[in-house]
Design an enzyme around this catalytic site. Structure first.
Site, PDB file in Angstrom:
ATOM      1  N   HIS A  44     134.850  -8.917 -30.881  1.00 52.49           N
ATOM      2  CA  HIS A  44     134.367  -8.209 -29.682  1.00 52.49           C
ATOM      3  C   HIS A  44     135.509  -7.584 -28.888  1.00 52.49           C
ATOM      4  CE1 HIS A  44     130.095  -8.469 -29.342  1.00 52.49           C
ATOM      5  NE2 HIS A  44     130.016  -9.778 -29.269  1.00 52.49           N
ATOM      6  N   GLU A  75     127.935 -12.448 -18.542  1.00 56.16           N
ATOM      7  CA  GLU A  75     127.040 -11.555 -19.261  1.00 56.16           C
ATOM      8  C   GLU A  75     125.641 -12.155 -19.197  1.00 56.16           C
ATOM      9  OE1 GLU A  75     127.906 -10.816 -23.397  1.00 56.16           O
ATOM     10  OE2 GLU A  75     126.350  -9.295 -23.515  1.00 56.16           O
ATOM     11  N   ASN A  79     134.562 -13.086 -23.097  1.00 53.05           N
ATOM     12  CA  ASN A  79     135.340 -12.638 -21.937  1.00 53.05           C
ATOM     13  C   ASN A  79     136.750 -12.228 -22.359  1.00 53.05           C
ATOM     14  OD1 ASN A  79     133.198 -13.878 -20.276  1.00 53.05           O
ATOM     15  ND2 ASN A  79     134.103 -15.756 -21.083  1.00 53.05           N
ATOM     16  N   GLU A 103     133.425 -13.543 -31.752  1.00 53.91           N
ATOM     17  CA  GLU A 103     133.902 -13.336 -30.377  1.00 53.91           C
ATOM     18  C   GLU A 103     135.250 -12.620 -30.371  1.00 53.91           C
ATOM     19  OE1 GLU A 103     131.605 -13.823 -28.320  1.00 53.91           O
ATOM     20  OE2 GLU A 103     130.365 -15.114 -29.599  1.00 53.91           O
TER      21      GLU A 103
HETATM   22 ZN   LIG Z   1     128.351 -11.053 -29.538  1.00 53.07          ZN
END
Ligand SMILES: [Zn+2]
Length: 877
Positions: free
Chosen positions: A310, A131, A274, A307
Site C-alpha cells: 500500500h 480509515e 498508515n 500493507e
Molecule cells: Zn488494503
C-alpha cells in the site's frame, strides 16, 4: 427515533474549497481524557465555506488567522463545523491558519475507530484507526482522502506509556514534569488524514535493517508486548521479502528512513497501512510454529506484504474519494496474491484465492448486498470494505495484467506511478495509464461498474472430416435492482485443446469474449477424434462457467491438465454434478479419478493432493441452488458424498497416513503440503473407522499425533479430527480421550489469546456442537466483547453451519451478538450481517422465520452501519 441515514453519491463529488499544506498536532493523553491542539495551514481552491469534519469532539477553542471565534461565528452540528467568514465579518481570505483545541475521551471509545482504548489493566494501550473516517473523531479537519498534507505530530503522556509513536521520523523527544514525556514525529510525505496514526503504549521492539535498491538504509521495527516479541520473526522476514519483491516486480522502493509495525489485540480488520506506521491485528503479525497453523502463517506473510505494498498503491497514489476504494484495495490484493504465488506453488495459491472469491464474493454478488466493484452510493463507507471491492477488484487487475503480458503490464504500472505519484485519483485514471500501453484495458471500466457474477455458457462441436472444432461462448449477468440493464463485459477465457489419445495439448489460447455471444473456430487440428477442452484455465475471469462435460472428460483433465488450478476444478465440477443431480456415474468416475490422483501426488505435490479431496462447503453449495434453499438437504447430500469418499478409499487412508511421517518443523511448501495432507487423511481415517472395531486404533494415531506434534498445524489437526468425530463415539474411553485433549490444549495455551481463539473455533465449527454449546461459548469466561478476533471465532462457526444458523435459536444467538455490538462496535456489527444476505432464497418456512427476526432486529438497532446493511438485506433500496 432514528432518522433515515443519508446516502452519498459518486456523481455528486466536488473538490474541496480549501486544501491543506501543513498540519501540526499536539495530542496530550491524560488519565480520563485527551486534548488535541491543531494548527492547520490552508489554501483556498474555490469560493465557498470552510468545512471541517468532526464527530464526538468537544470544541474548546477555535482561532482563525489570529481571530478568536465564538458560537455566533460558526455552525456546529454532530458531523461538521462550517465557517462562512472570519470572526470580524470579512470574507475568508486565500490563506488560512486554523487553530483548534478539542477534548476527546479515548478511554470510553470502544468503536475501535479514531483514538481508542485497547486492552485493560496493565495491558492497556491507546492507538488509532482512521480509515475511513476515524480522523474526524480526533480533531476537526477536512477528513477526506483528496486532501493531502504534511503532518508534524507531538504526542505526550505519562511515562507508564514509554512507547510514543506517530508517522514518519522521530525528530525530538524529552522529559516533562509530573512523570510525563513527549515525542515529536514529522512525516515528510504528503498524506490524507486516513493514513494518520499514533500509539501510546508499553511495548517491546524487534529491529532490523533493509537497504533499498536506491541505497536508502531503512530501520525496520515491529512493536509488540514483551511476551510476544519473539513471535515477530516471520513477519520481519516477510517485510524484507516484500520490500525486495516490490523493487523487483514493480520497480518501487521504500521512501522513508523508518518503517514500523505495531501489534494490537483489539482491531476490527486485519491491518492498516498508515504511512510508515502500520497497525496490525496481533492475529496477522504474530507467528511461531508451536502456536500458529500453516495457513495462518501464510496469511501473516500475505498481510504484511499487502500493507507494505500500500505504500505505493494507496499511500503515495491515493483515492480521490471513498467510491474509489477498489483502486487501492483491488490492485493491492492482486499484488499480495502475486507475492504469495511467488513463495509457494502458484496453482495452490490460485486455488486458495479463488476459493475465497467464490465463497465470499460470489455469494455477495448473488444476494441482496450485491454492488459494483466501484459502488455508486453509500450511507456508511465502512460497509463497503467488502469481498467485492477487494477480491473482485483484484480479479479485474489480474485479467488486465494477464491480457497485457508481463512486460506491457509493467510499462502500464510504471506509467501509472509516473503520472499520479503524490495525487488522489480515480479508477478512470488507473485505466487511462494502462490503456496508454494497451488500449483494450479501457473496456474494463465495465467490470468496475456492473454488479453480479456473469455466467459464461460454452458449447462445442467437432467436425471429424475437416478436423474443425467450433466453440460457442455466451455471457449472461443477473439484472440487479437499482442498476442499469447488464451489458456485455470483456471476458478472457484461457483455453487449451487436448488430444484425447496422447493427452498432449494441441493448442493454447486466451479467447476474448466481448459480446453476449461469440463463436470461435479452430481448423485443421491434428487429432483423430473429438479433442477435450479445458476452459477458463487458472480461473482467467471471475465468472461462473456452465459447460457440459462428460465425467470421462473431467477425469481426463484431472489426469492430463498441466494447469494445476484446472485439475482441481475438474474435481470440483465432478462433485457439483454429483451433488446437484445425484448422478451415480459421475460419482463412480469421481471417486476413481480422485483416488488415483491423490496417490500420484501424495509424494510430489502433497498440497495439491490435499486440495483434490476438497468438497465445497455447505455455504458454497447453497449458491448452486436457485430457490427454495434447504440447508438440511444440502448438508445431507454433502455428508453422503464425504462418507462415500471415505469408504471408497477405506483401504488407502491408513497407508497414506503411514507414508507421511511426522518430521521436524520446516517452513517449506513441501513440508506444509505433507502436514496438510496428513491432517486430511487422519480426519478421513477417523471418519471411516467410526463405529467400527478399528476406531480405537485410529484414535491412538490421533492422540499420538497430538502428543508428539512438532507444531500447531499437527496438534490442531489431530484435535480437530477428534472433536469432529465426537458424536459418533460410543465408547466411554474414547469419549473421555477427546474431552481430555481439549482440556489439555486449553491448559497448555491458556495465556495465548490467539491460540484460545483456535480452541474456541475448533469447538464452534464442529458439527456435533449444539446451539446451546455455542451459547455457552459466548457466556464462557474467555469470551470478550471487546476483541473482534474472539467474537469471530465463536460466531464464525455458526455462520459456517447454515443448518444451525438458519434456525430460530441460531438466529437468536447470531442476531443477539449483532444487536449487542450495534452501539459498541457498529463496524463489526454490520460486517457480521453479510452471511445473512441470502435469506430470501430459503425454503418458505425458514424464510418466514428469518424475515421476522431480521425485521425485529431493525427495530432494535440505531447505528447507520447496521441500518444500511439491514435495509439492503431486507430489500429496502
Ligand atoms: Zn488494503
Amino acid at each position: 427515533m432514528t432518522t433515515k441515514p443519508t446516502k452519498i453519491y459518486l456523481k455528486d463529488y466536488q473538490a474541496p474549497n480549501f486544501s491543506v499544506t501543513t498540519v501540526n498536532l499536539d495530542i496530550k493523553l491524560f488519565d480520563d481524557h485527551a486534548t488535541v491542539d491543531s494548527v492547520i495551514n490552508m489554501q483556498k481552491q474555490s469560493e465557498g465555506d470552510l468545512i471541517l469534519l468532526g464527530r464526538d469532539l468537544q470544541l474548546i477553542q477555535l482561532e482563525i488567522n489570529g481571530q478568536i471565534f465564538n458560537e455566533e461565528n460558526y455552525q456546529l452540528d454532530k458531523e461538521q463545523l462550517v465557517i462562512k467568514k472570519l470572526a470580524d465579518g470579512a470574507p475568508l481570505p486565500n490563506e488560512l491558519t486554523v487553530k483548534t483545541q478539542v477534548k476527546i475521551v479515548p478511554q470510553k471509545n470502544t468503536s475501535l475507530e479514531g483514538l481508542y482504548i485497547a486492552g485493560e489493566g496493565d495491558d492497556v494501550m491507546f492507538t488509532t484507526q482512521c480509515e475511513a473516517e476515524g480522523f474526524r473523531k480526533i480533531t476537526f479537519y477536512p477528513d477526506r482522502p483528496d486532501v493531502l498534507a504534511e503532518f508534524t505530530t507531538r504526542v505526550e503522556a505519562d511515562k507508564k506509556f514509554p512507547t510514543l509513536l506517530s508517522n514518519g521520523h522521530l525528530i525530538e523527544q524529552g522529559e516533562l514534569a509530573n512523570n510525563r514525556h513527549f515525542a515529536v514525529w514529522h512525516d515528510p510525505a504528503k498524506k490524507p488524514s486516513y493514513l494518520f496514526a499514533c500509539v501510546f503504549a508499553d511495548l517491546s521492539v524487534m529491529q532490523d535493517k533493509y537497504t533499498t535498491i536506491e541505497g536508502r538504509e531503512v530501520l525496520l521495527e515491529i512493536y509488540a508486548k514483551e511476551k510476544d516479541i519473539e513471535k515477530c520473526h516471520v513477519a520481519m522476514q516477510a517485510l524484507k521479502d516484500s520490500m525486495k519483491w516490490d523493487e523487483d516486480n514493480y520497480g518501487r522502493a521504500y521512501d522513508l528512513d523508518r518503517f514500523m509495525i505495531v501489534a494490537v489485540s483489539q482491531f476490527n480488520m486485519g491491518a492498516m497501512e498508515n504511512k510508515g506506521l502500520n497497525i496490525f491485528n496481533t492475529a496477522c503479525v504474530l507467528s511461531t510454529p508451536e502456536k500458529t497453523t500453516d495457513p495462518r502463517t501464510s496469511s501473516v506473510k500475505g498481510i504484511i506484504a499487502h500493507e507494505y505494498f500500500h505504500n505505493w498503491t494507496g499511500n503515495r497514489i491515493t483515492c480521490r474519494d471513498w467510491f474509489q476504494l477498489c483502486l487501492k484495495e483491488g490492485l493491492t490484493v492482486f499484488r499480495d496474491q502475486s507475492f504469495s504465488a511467488d513463495h509457494q506453488s502458484s496453482a495452490v495459491q490460485r486455488i486458495e484465492d479463488v476459493d475465497i472469491l467464490r465463497s465470499a464474493q460470489f455469494s455477495e454478488d448473488a444476494g441482496a448486498l450485491a454492488h459494483p466493484v466501484r459502488p455508486e452510493s453509500f450511507v456508511e463507507i465502512n460497509n463497503f470494505y467488502t469481498p467485492t471491492v477487494y477480491e473482485k477488484g483484484a480479479e479485474i487487475c489480474r485479467m488486465m495484467a494477464n491480457m497485457m503480458g508481463k512486460e506491457k503490464y509493467r510499462q502500464g504500472t510504471d506509467e501509472y506511478f509516473r503520472r499520479y505519484d503524490g495525487q488522489a485519483v480515480t479508477v478512470e485514471d488507473w485505466l487511462s495509464a494502462l490503456s496508454s500501453v494497451d488500449k483494450r484495458t479501457a473496456d474494463f471500466i465495465k467490470w468496475y461498474r456492473q454488479p453480479a457474477t456473469p455466467t459464461v455458457t460454452a458449447t462445442s462441436d467437432f467436425d471429424n472430416e475437416s478436423k474443425t472444432l467450433t466453440l460457442n461462448l455466451s455471457q449472461h449477468s443477473r439484472h440487479v435492482a437499482g442498476y442499469d440493464k447488464p451489458i456485455a463485459l470483456p471476458i478472457p477465457v484461457a483455453t487449451a485443446i487436448f488430444d484425447k489419445t496422447s493427452g498432449e495439448i494441441l493448442l493454447e489460447k486466451t479467447l476474448m469474449l466481448t459480446d453476449f455471444e461469440q463463436t470461435f473456430t479452430f481448423e485443421n487440428l491434428a487429432t483423430e477424434q473429438a479433442p477435450v477442452l479445458s476452459l477458463l484455465r487458472d480461473f482467467s475471469a471471475p465468472v461462473n462457467l456452465e459447460f457440459n462435460q462428460s465425467a470421462e472428460e473431467l477425469a481426463f483433465l484431472l489426469e492430463h491438465e498441466t494447469n494445476g488450478f484446472n485439475r482441481w476444478q475438474a474435481t470440483q465440477t465432478l462433485v457439483n454434478q454429483v451433488l446437484k443431480n445425484g448422478d451415480k456415474h459421475y460419482k463412480e468416475v469421481y471417486l476413481k479419478a480422485v483416488q488415483k490422483a491423490v496417490h500420484q501426488l501424495a509424494k510430489t505435490d502433497p498440497m495439491l493432493a490435499t486440495r483434490l479431496l476438497d468438497i465445497p462447503s455447505e455455504r458454497d453449495l447453497s449458491l448452486l441452488v436457485k430457490g427454495d434453499y434447504d440447508p438440511q438437504a444440502i448438508k445431507a447430500k454433502r455428508e453422503q458424498l464425504k462418507t462415500d469418499l471415505a469408504k471408497f478409499m477405506a483401504n488407502d487412508w491408513l497407508n497414506l497416513y503411514q507414508n507421511l511421517p511426522m518430521q521436524a518443523y520446516e517452513d517449506t511448501p513441501q513440508a506444509k503440503g505433507v502436514r496438510a495432507l496428513r491432517n486430511t487423511v487422519l480426519a478421513m481415517l477417523l471418519k471411516t473407522t467410526a463405529n467400527t472395531p478399528n476406531f480405537t486404533e485410529s484414535c491412538k494415531l490421533a492422540v499420538s499425533q497430538y502428543d508428539n506434534a512438532s507444531c500447531m498445524t499437527e496438534r490442531l489437526g489431530a484435535l480437530g479430527a477428534m472433536v469432529n468425530r465426537e458424536n459418533e463415539i460410543t465408547d466411554e474411553i474414547d469419549f473421555n480421550l477427546v474431552a481430555e485433549k481439549l482440556e489439555d490444549f486449553y491448559q497448555r495455551f491458556a495465556d495465548e489469546p490467539l491460540v484460545i481463539d483456535m480452541w474456541v473455533a475448533v469447538q464452534a465449527n464442529a458439527d456435533c456442537t449444539s446451539l446451546d454449546e455455542i451459547q455457552a461459548l459466548i457466556e464462557h469466561k474467555e469470551f470478550d466483547w471487546g476483541t473482534p478476533n474472539r467474537i469471530r471465532s465463536v460466531i464464525g462457526g455458526l455462520a459456517n453451519s447454515p443448518v444451525k444458523l438458519w434456525s430460530e435459536q441460531g438466529l437468536d444467538i447470531y442476531l443477539g451478538v449483532v444487536a449487542k455490538l450495534d452501539h459498541a462496535n457498529p463496524t463489526l456489527a454490520s460486517r457480521l450481517l453479510q452471511p445473512l444476505a441470502r435469506w430470501d432464497t430459503l425454503v418458505p418456512e425458514l424464510k418466514t422465520i428469518a424475515q421476522a427476526k431480521l425485521t425485529d432486529l431493525e427495530k432494535e438497532v440505531s447505528s447507520k452501519n447496521v441500518l444500511e446493511s439491514l435495509g439492503g438485506i431486507l430489500g429496502e433500496k
